[in-house]
Design an enzyme around this catalytic site. Structure first.
Site, PDB file in Angstrom:
ATOM      1  N   ARG A 174       0.818  -1.219   0.000  1.00 53.80           N
ATOM      2  CA  ARG A 174       0.000   0.000   0.000  1.00 53.80           C
ATOM      3  C   ARG A 174       0.850   1.267   0.000  1.00 53.80           C
ATOM      4  O   ARG A 174       0.403   2.319  -0.456  1.00 53.80           O
ATOM      5  CB  ARG A 174      -0.989  -0.031   1.173  1.00 53.80           C
ATOM      6  N   GLU A 231       5.461 -10.592  14.624  1.00 53.96           N
ATOM      7  CA  GLU A 231       4.969 -11.137  15.895  1.00 53.96           C
ATOM      8  C   GLU A 231       5.549 -12.542  16.119  1.00 53.96           C
ATOM      9  O   GLU A 231       6.011 -12.882  17.197  1.00 53.96           O
ATOM     10  CB  GLU A 231       3.445 -11.172  15.844  1.00 53.96           C
TER      11      GLU A 231
HETATM   12  P1  AMP Z   1       4.856  -2.405  11.661  1.00 54.04           P
HETATM   13  O1  AMP Z   1       6.143  -2.961  11.120  1.00 54.04           O
HETATM   14  O2  AMP Z   1       4.349  -3.146  12.845  1.00 54.04           O
HETATM   15  O3  AMP Z   1       4.947  -0.909  11.891  1.00 54.04           O
HETATM   16  O4  AMP Z   1       3.734  -2.654  10.562  1.00 54.04           O
HETATM   17  C1  AMP Z   1       3.632  -1.820   9.486  1.00 54.04           C
HETATM   18  C2  AMP Z   1       3.169  -2.532   8.254  1.00 54.04           C
HETATM   19  O5  AMP Z   1       2.076  -3.400   8.495  1.00 54.04           O
HETATM   20  C3  AMP Z   1       2.702  -1.518   7.250  1.00 54.04           C
HETATM   21  O6  AMP Z   1       3.220  -1.857   5.972  1.00 54.04           O
HETATM   22  C4  AMP Z   1       1.191  -1.590   7.296  1.00 54.04           C
HETATM   23  O7  AMP Z   1       0.661  -1.541   6.010  1.00 54.04           O
HETATM   24  C5  AMP Z   1       0.869  -2.908   7.975  1.00 54.04           C
HETATM   25  N1  AMP Z   1      -0.080  -2.763   9.090  1.00 54.04           N
HETATM   26  C6  AMP Z   1       0.209  -2.969  10.397  1.00 54.04           C
HETATM   27  N2  AMP Z   1      -0.888  -2.825  11.153  1.00 54.04           N
HETATM   28  C7  AMP Z   1      -1.897  -2.485  10.319  1.00 54.04           C
HETATM   29  C8  AMP Z   1      -3.295  -2.184  10.507  1.00 54.04           C
HETATM   30  N3  AMP Z   1      -3.883  -2.204  11.717  1.00 54.04           N
HETATM   31  N4  AMP Z   1      -4.020  -1.873   9.411  1.00 54.04           N
HETATM   32  C9  AMP Z   1      -3.448  -1.854   8.189  1.00 54.04           C
HETATM   33  N5  AMP Z   1      -2.155  -2.145   7.956  1.00 54.04           N
HETATM   34  C10 AMP Z   1      -1.382  -2.452   8.997  1.00 54.04           C
END
Ligand code: AMP
Length: 180
Positions: A68, A105
């Site tokens: 995205r 996770e």
């Molecule tokens: P993080 O590495 O945990 O910051 O996760 C970020 C990535 O996961 C991004 O590329 C987001 O598109 C996706 N992502 C994580 N949580 C969500 C959420 N609640 N809704 C949509 N996309 C998410």
């Protein structure tokens, strides 16, 4: 853009972005930006807002994170008169790559970028839709650092503040429009 205008834009966007509970798995509330992308006025306003925020930062490349992030990074790059860099999951890019692993996770994942995507000293804006735990964005920052580029900014449409992703981006200029 004034603070008041950006608050108005953020609250309007909040009414358009859709929460999808339990996607992709139970307990996650997925922030679905597709209704925003499908709204021509709101999408254009969003792209202009991010471009204005970083207009004077000397950015020559905008980097979008699969998948995205691509959808937001591409129009922002055009608006800034900058080039576009795709960062992809392992094995998707055709040429020689540099890679960074980051924690999920359960287990790890790997992101890749072409080794000639960033020139030493080049100012790069990193773009994605959601900042959650910050692991993805931090890994991408390390890819840019590794090629000698300068992370001029990290731009996220949405920040899930309760996950404290910003802490993993200490020292980076991180900007998000919509906070939950
Ligand atoms: P993080 O590495 O945990 O910051 O996760 C970020 C990535 O996961 C991004 O590329 C987001 O598109 C996706 N992502 C994580 N949580 C969500 C959420 N609640 N809704 C949509 N996309 C998410």
């Amino acid at each position: 853009m004034t603070q008041a205008t950006s608050e108005a834009l953020a609250s309007k966007a909040k009414t358009i972005i859709r929460d999808v509970p339990d996607f992709p798995k139970k307990g996650i509330i997925f922030k679905d930006i597709t209704p925003l992308l499908a709204d021509p006025a709101a999408f254009a306003e969003m792209v202009k807002h991010f471009a204005e925020h970083f207009r004077n930062a000397g950015i020559t490349k905008v980097l979008g994170i699969e998948a995205r992030g691509f959808l937001l990074a591409a129009p922002i790059a055009v608006e800034l008169g900058a080039g576009l860099i795709p960062v992809r999951k392992k094995g998707k890019l055709p040429y020689k790559t540099v890679s960074a692993a980051y924690a999920l996770e359960y287990g790890t994942d790997t992101l890749e970028m072409h080794e000639d995507a960033v020139m030493p000293g080049e100012k790069v804006l990193i773009v994605d839709d959601v900042l959650a735990t910050g692991g993805t964005a931090a890994a991408v920052c390390s890819l840019v650092d590794g090629l000698g580029g300068k992370v001029a900014g990290v731009a996220m449409l949405i920040e899930l503040e309760f996950l404290k992703g910003r802490e993993k981006l200490a020292g980076r200029s991180t900007y998000s429009l919509i906070k939950y």
